[in-house]
Design a protein around this motif. Sequence first.
Motif, PDB file in Angstrom:
ATOM      1  N   ARG A  53       1.023  -1.154  -0.156  1.00 12.79           N
ATOM      2  CA  ARG A  53       0.015   0.136   0.075  1.00 12.79           C
ATOM      3  C   ARG A  53       0.938   1.251  -0.051  1.00 12.79           C
ATOM      4  O   ARG A  53       1.819   1.246   0.742  1.00 12.79           O
ATOM      5  CB  ARG A  53      -0.918   0.064   1.212  1.00 12.79           C
ATOM      6  N   ASP A  54       0.501   2.285  -0.732  1.00 10.43           N
ATOM      7  CA  ASP A  54       1.398   3.536  -0.801  1.00 10.43           C
ATOM      8  C   ASP A  54       1.718   4.122   0.559  1.00 10.43           C
ATOM      9  O   ASP A  54       2.783   4.562   0.667  1.00 10.43           O
ATOM     10  CB  ASP A  54       0.684   4.281  -1.727  1.00 10.43           C
ATOM     11  N   ASP A  55       0.570   4.082   1.365  1.00  4.34           N
ATOM     12  CA  ASP A  55       1.065   4.840   2.776  1.00  4.34           C
ATOM     13  C   ASP A  55       1.950   3.952   3.525  1.00  4.34           C
ATOM     14  O   ASP A  55       2.748   4.843   4.289  1.00  4.34           O
ATOM     15  CB  ASP A  55      -0.401   4.598   3.233  1.00  4.34           C
TER      16      ASP A  55
HETATM   17 ZN    ZN Z   1      -3.084   5.013   0.235  1.00  2.00          ZN
END
Ligand code: ZN
Length: 287
Positions: A53-55
């Motif tokens: 996930r990008d986060d």
């Molecule tokens: Zn995200």
Amino acid sequence: MLVKKLKIAIQKSGRLYDDSVKLLKDCGIDLKNGVNKLKTESDNFPMEIYFLRDDDIPQYVEDAVADIGIVGENVLYENKKKVDIVEHLGFGKCRLAVAVGRSEQYDGVGYLQGKKIATTYPNLVRDFLKKNKVEADIHEISGSVEIAPGIGLADAIVDLVSSGSTLFMNGLKEVEPVLQSQAVLIRNKDLDPALQIILDKFLFRIRAVKKARNTKYILLNAPNDKLQVIIGMLPGMKSPTVLPLAEPGWSSVHSVLNENDFWDIIEKLKGAGAQGILVVPIEKMII
Ligand code: ZN
Ligand code: PRT
């Protein structure tokens, strides 16, 4: 001897996935049966690819679980992780912006004083308000920020915008930029020197790909008496290649053009007597 591999974290699915995979591909890095797994590797470059996930990517890179990663600047600056930015990648472009109801009279940042602002970027909003000496109530929500004003949850929002159609459809207007963002390549701060050598190779390829994406190859025919004027209009890498055509009095001119100047220069070339103009994409560009 065990060959070290550079571990890169990219988004598992979402807006950065396609461009991240395409960048690797354009850099000549083939992925083994890559899609929708946690991890894969390349069989022609010393690289392992993690899909996350990008986060989570900035944290993984800070902790050296991954050596490098591709993530939006918006996520990076919101998370405030200690990593280096090594390259801006030119995709995933968007802006974090303040938006208010379309009929509101917005007259500057002071409008936000004492107001309720809904966002998924509380840290960036806090910094923005502080910089502008405005006090407002930040309401952190986890998604669908754009509906917050309509249901009375907030007076304004701070959210990502690209085309602006989401704001429009929700009766909002963009009034103030907070941050311009694009995808960046980040690196762990204490990268092993052997891995840095692999990263340098990767960066060399990324830069060649980026340069080619912004540049077009141009071929045109020019009457010899106009040749000097036409050559003067072409920036080129060094100077353009000029070859005689079978037809007497004419030459073929080959050069490269920057995407941004493209239409301007094409018009001038036509005006100066160039004919049969061909423009073709460039795959890689090493200068
Ligand atoms: Zn995200
Ligand atoms: O599952 P995961 O957590 O990995 O993904 P995600 O859902 O958090 O992120 P994702 O895939 O939506 O976006 C990944 C990154 O793409 C973001 O962090 C930005 O860096 C970048 N990016 C570029 C965008 C946009 N453009 C964008 N328009 N991210 C989100 N949006 C959303 C925005 O939040 C709003 O809801 O699109 C809507 C607005 O778009 P327009 O075109 O209507 O203005």
